[in-house]
Design a protein around this motif. Structure first.
Motif, PDB file in Angstrom:
ATOM      1  N   ALA A  24      35.573 -24.521  18.711  1.00 32.20           N
ATOM      2  CA  ALA A  24      35.175 -23.779  17.515  1.00 32.20           C
ATOM      3  C   ALA A  24      35.981 -22.488  17.380  1.00 32.20           C
ATOM      4  N   MET A  25      36.246 -21.819  18.505  1.00 30.23           N
ATOM      5  CA  MET A  25      37.025 -20.576  18.456  1.00 30.23           C
ATOM      6  C   MET A  25      38.451 -20.861  17.991  1.00 30.23           C
TER       7      MET A  25
ATOM      8  N   ALA B  58      39.413 -23.358  16.156  1.00 32.00           N
ATOM      9  CA  ALA B  58      39.387 -23.809  14.765  1.00 32.00           C
ATOM     10  C   ALA B  58      39.265 -22.630  13.806  1.00 32.00           C
ATOM     11  N   MET B  59      38.613 -21.541  14.250  1.00 27.90           N
ATOM     12  CA  MET B  59      38.427 -20.373  13.390  1.00 27.90           C
ATOM     13  C   MET B  59      39.648 -19.465  13.359  1.00 27.90           C
ATOM     14  N   ALA B  60      40.528 -19.572  14.338  1.00 28.91           N
ATOM     15  CA  ALA B  60      41.698 -18.701  14.407  1.00 28.91           C
ATOM     16  C   ALA B  60      42.672 -19.062  13.290  1.00 28.91           C
ATOM     17  N   PRO B  61      43.245 -18.059  12.629  1.00 29.92           N
ATOM     18  CA  PRO B  61      44.240 -18.352  11.594  1.00 29.92           C
ATOM     19  C   PRO B  61      45.448 -19.066  12.197  1.00 29.92           C
ATOM     20  N   SER B  62      46.021 -19.960  11.436  1.00 29.47           N
ATOM     21  CA  SER B  62      47.139 -20.749  11.966  1.00 29.47           C
ATOM     22  C   SER B  62      48.413 -19.926  12.132  1.00 29.47           C
TER      23      SER B  62
END
Length: 68
Positions: free
Chosen positions: A26-27, A29-33
């Motif tokens: 989840a962490m 997935a939340m990080a900007p690419s």
């Protein structure tokens, strides 16, 4: 798919391990690419040299050897 290869974990241990894996996913997935990847804490130089080097002074000769 997660498979237990060795050992016999209790349901509580298995749930704890899966919670850690889900939290990490989840962490990420939340990080900007476009953000730089997180630094690995094991490779940081600050981890190796946590203590400050003693400064020269009248008794500096006694601090030249630091037992581990």
């Amino acid at each position: 798919m997660i498979k237990v290869v060795k050992g016999n974990p209790t349901p509580e241990e298995l749930a704890a391990a899966l919670a850690v894996v889900q939290a990490r996913a989840a962490m990420l997935a939340m990080a900007p690419s476009d953000a730089p990847p997180l630094a690995d804490e094991w490779s940081t130089p600050a981890r190796v040299a946590r203590r400050r080097v003693p400064h020269p002074g009248p008794r500096a000769w006694g601090r030249t050897y630091w037992p581990a």
